[in-house]
Design a protein around this motif. Structure first.
Motif, PDB file in Angstrom:
ATOM      1  N   TRP A  14       2.385  -6.577  -8.477  1.00  0.00           N
ATOM      2  CA  TRP A  14       3.392  -6.904  -7.610  1.00  0.00           C
ATOM      3  C   TRP A  14       3.416  -8.263  -7.273  1.00  0.00           C
ATOM      4  N   ARG A  15       2.375  -8.763  -7.109  1.00  0.00           N
ATOM      5  CA  ARG A  15       2.231 -10.152  -6.365  1.00  0.00           C
ATOM      6  C   ARG A  15       2.697 -11.212  -7.439  1.00  0.00           C
ATOM      7  N   THR A  16       2.265 -10.882  -8.968  1.00  0.00           N
ATOM      8  CA  THR A  16       2.453 -11.880  -9.765  1.00  0.00           C
ATOM      9  C   THR A  16       3.850 -11.646 -10.763  1.00  0.00           C
ATOM     10  N   ASN A  17       3.945 -10.291 -10.735  1.00  0.00           N
ATOM     11  CA  ASN A  17       5.274  -9.998 -11.891  1.00  0.00           C
ATOM     12  C   ASN A  17       6.350  -9.644 -11.077  1.00  0.00           C
ATOM     13  N   VAL A  18       6.354  -8.677 -10.287  1.00  0.00           N
ATOM     14  CA  VAL A  18       7.518  -8.327  -9.521  1.00  0.00           C
ATOM     15  C   VAL A  18       8.104  -9.118  -8.454  1.00  0.00           C
ATOM     16  N   LEU A  19       7.331  -9.862  -7.396  1.00  0.00           N
ATOM     17  CA  LEU A  19       7.551 -10.596  -6.447  1.00  0.00           C
ATOM     18  C   LEU A  19       7.528 -12.102  -7.025  1.00  0.00           C
ATOM     19  N   ARG A  20       8.382 -12.356  -8.063  1.00  0.00           N
ATOM     20  CA  ARG A  20       8.394 -13.709  -8.393  1.00  0.00           C
ATOM     21  C   ARG A  20       9.958 -14.322  -8.665  1.00  0.00           C
ATOM     22  N   PRO A  21      10.236 -15.668  -8.567  1.00  0.00           N
ATOM     23  CA  PRO A  21      11.229 -16.145  -8.455  1.00  0.00           C
ATOM     24  C   PRO A  21      12.281 -15.436 -10.011  1.00  0.00           C
ATOM     25  N   GLY A  22      13.526 -15.197  -9.674  1.00  0.00           N
ATOM     26  CA  GLY A  22      14.271 -14.738 -10.664  1.00  0.00           C
ATOM     27  C   GLY A  22      14.462 -13.254 -10.446  1.00  0.00           C
ATOM     28  N   ASN A  23      13.416 -12.621  -9.968  1.00  0.00           N
ATOM     29  CA  ASN A  23      13.747 -11.325  -9.554  1.00  0.00           C
ATOM     30  C   ASN A  23      14.129 -11.135  -8.376  1.00  0.00           C
ATOM     31  N   ILE A  24      14.918  -9.753  -8.053  1.00  0.00           N
ATOM     32  CA  ILE A  24      15.180  -9.465  -6.640  1.00  0.00           C
ATOM     33  C   ILE A  24      14.735  -8.096  -6.226  1.00  0.00           C
ATOM     34  N   SER A  25      13.724  -8.271  -5.332  1.00  0.00           N
ATOM     35  CA  SER A  25      13.086  -6.913  -4.872  1.00  0.00           C
ATOM     36  C   SER A  25      13.090  -6.620  -3.268  1.00  0.00           C
ATOM     37  N   ARG A  26      13.614  -5.378  -3.202  1.00  0.00           N
ATOM     38  CA  ARG A  26      13.626  -5.189  -1.758  1.00  0.00           C
ATOM     39  C   ARG A  26      13.067  -3.660  -1.528  1.00  0.00           C
ATOM     40  N   THR A  27      12.486  -3.641   0.151  1.00  0.00           N
ATOM     41  CA  THR A  27      12.027  -2.483   0.448  1.00  0.00           C
ATOM     42  C   THR A  27      13.118  -1.621   0.715  1.00  0.00           C
ATOM     43  N   ILE A  28      13.190  -0.199   0.675  1.00  0.00           N
ATOM     44  CA  ILE A  28      14.088   0.687   1.172  1.00  0.00           C
ATOM     45  C   ILE A  28      13.569   1.295   2.620  1.00  0.00           C
ATOM     46  N   VAL A  29      14.255   1.153   3.702  1.00  0.00           N
ATOM     47  CA  VAL A  29      13.894   1.458   4.738  1.00  0.00           C
ATOM     48  C   VAL A  29      14.756   2.539   5.534  1.00  0.00           C
ATOM     49  N   VAL A  30      14.553   3.847   5.704  1.00  0.00           N
ATOM     50  CA  VAL A  30      15.400   4.778   6.227  1.00  0.00           C
ATOM     51  C   VAL A  30      14.943   5.309   7.631  1.00  0.00           C
ATOM     52  N   ASP A  31      15.819   5.083   8.489  1.00  0.00           N
ATOM     53  CA  ASP A  31      15.325   5.177  10.023  1.00  0.00           C
ATOM     54  C   ASP A  31      14.033   4.829  10.314  1.00  0.00           C
ATOM     55  N   PRO A  72       0.764  -1.148   0.065  1.00  0.00           N
ATOM     56  CA  PRO A  72       0.070  -0.077   0.044  1.00  0.00           C
ATOM     57  C   PRO A  72       0.763   1.220   0.077  1.00  0.00           C
ATOM     58  N   ILE A  73       2.059   1.201   0.724  1.00  0.00           N
ATOM     59  CA  ILE A  73       2.912   2.330   0.676  1.00  0.00           C
ATOM     60  C   ILE A  73       3.313   2.655  -0.722  1.00  0.00           C
ATOM     61  N   PHE A  74       4.136   1.484  -1.461  1.00  0.00           N
ATOM     62  CA  PHE A  74       4.580   1.557  -3.059  1.00  0.00           C
ATOM     63  C   PHE A  74       3.300   2.135  -3.852  1.00  0.00           C
ATOM     64  N   PHE A  75       2.089   1.931  -3.401  1.00  0.00           N
ATOM     65  CA  PHE A  75       1.044   2.259  -4.447  1.00  0.00           C
ATOM     66  C   PHE A  75       0.688   3.687  -4.301  1.00  0.00           C
ATOM     67  N   GLU A  76       0.777   3.990  -3.083  1.00  0.00           N
ATOM     68  CA  GLU A  76       0.664   5.704  -2.745  1.00  0.00           C
ATOM     69  C   GLU A  76       1.926   6.450  -3.546  1.00  0.00           C
ATOM     70  N   HIS A  77       3.102   5.769  -3.477  1.00  0.00           N
ATOM     71  CA  HIS A  77       4.146   6.559  -4.145  1.00  0.00           C
ATOM     72  C   HIS A  77       3.767   6.754  -5.511  1.00  0.00           C
ATOM     73  N   GLN A  78       3.443   5.766  -6.299  1.00  0.00           N
ATOM     74  CA  GLN A  78       3.274   5.642  -7.863  1.00  0.00           C
ATOM     75  C   GLN A  78       2.241   6.415  -8.064  1.00  0.00           C
ATOM     76  N   ARG A  79       1.268   7.241  -7.246  1.00  0.00           N
ATOM     77  CA  ARG A  79       0.167   7.848  -7.592  1.00  0.00           C
ATOM     78  C   ARG A  79       0.632   9.404  -7.655  1.00  0.00           C
ATOM     79  N   ASP A  80       1.818   9.760  -7.130  1.00  0.00           N
ATOM     80  CA  ASP A  80       2.223  11.062  -7.110  1.00  0.00           C
ATOM     81  C   ASP A  80       2.374  11.675  -8.577  1.00  0.00           C
ATOM     82  N   PRO A  81       1.823  12.712  -8.984  1.00  0.00           N
ATOM     83  CA  PRO A  81       1.952  13.336 -10.352  1.00  0.00           C
ATOM     84  C   PRO A  81       3.207  13.523 -10.729  1.00  0.00           C
ATOM     85  N   GLU A  82       4.075  14.300  -9.964  1.00  0.00           N
ATOM     86  CA  GLU A  82       5.433  14.649 -10.145  1.00  0.00           C
ATOM     87  C   GLU A  82       6.170  13.480 -10.352  1.00  0.00           C
ATOM     88  N   ALA A  83       6.237  12.615  -9.430  1.00  0.00           N
ATOM     89  CA  ALA A  83       6.897  11.365  -9.660  1.00  0.00           C
ATOM     90  C   ALA A  83       6.772  10.588 -10.919  1.00  0.00           C
TER      91      ALA A  83
END
Length: 207
Positions: A98-115, A69-80
């Motif tokens: 995300w569940r079928t294409n991004v998070l599948r074997p062979g791909n590497i996906s990471r969440t970026i967490v700052v502080d 849901p956080i990633f979803f909101e990020h990709q709704r920003d018009p300037e981004a």
């Protein structure tokens, strides 16, 4: 999610000033010294601010369902969206992608967490025989050096070389991020995206 250091005393500026032999008071000379001191102060403040902006704790961890849901909101920003030359997906389509294409074997996906805060995501995948990398940082977290550091750390996770990235020609910030991490432009002529956006292909490592 298609397409997303400082050096220096190392990183600092040192001014070595030898005072001139004193003769008589000179207002112009005093003004010159004052201006010089002010310049040194401005440089010091700039370096201090840059250090403060880049001083944060970052981790790249596996993506969880709660991150989506956080990633979803990020990709709704018009300037981004404009900077990435990307079209926003509706919520159901986004979650399915995300569940079928991004998070599948062979791909590497990471969440970026700052502080302790989720600020974006980064990942790599194969497409038409080419290994690609892309990232997305929430716009409220731009300008802090997060993308450069996240990509730099991700390159230690993704072993494939060469590694490629498509980036919109107008997205100068992302081009600079890639260059800082060792990528260089492969195609001398920008390629036209189906939506009419010019993109360039950048590569890390030899062919």
């Amino acid at each position: 999610m298609s397409k997303r250091l400082r050096r220096g005393v190392t990183g600092g500026v040192h001014h070595s000033v030898r005072p001139a032999r004193y003769t008589r008071p000179c207002r112009d000379a005093a003004t010159g010294w004052e201006a010089r001191i002010l310049r040194v102060i401005r440089v010091a403040n700039s370096l201090a601010a840059r250090t403060e902006r880049s001083h944060f704790r970052m981790i790249l961890r596996n993506v969880t369902d709660e991150d989506l849901p956080i990633f979803f909101e990020h990709q709704r920003d018009p300037e981004a969206l404009r900077m990435a030359a990307f079209s926003s997906r509706e919520r159901d389509a986004f979650m399915t992608h995300w569940r079928t294409n991004v998070l599948r074997p062979g791909n590497i996906s990471r969440t970026i967490v700052v502080d302790g805060v989720v600020v974006g995501n980064i990942g790599s995948w194969s497409q038409d025989g080419t290994r690609l990398v892309g990232y997305w940082i929430g716009r409220e977290h731009w300008g802090k050096g997060i993308a450069t550091r996240a990509l730099s750390e991700f390159l230690g996770v993704e072993p494939a070389r060469p590694l490629h990235a498509w980036v919109a020609l107008h997205n100068v910030a992302s081009i600079r991020v890639l260059e800082r991490c060792g990528f260089h432009t492969v195609l001398s002529e920008p390629q036209e995206h189906p939506e009419g956006v010019a993109e360039i292909l950048m590569r890390l490592g030899s062919t």
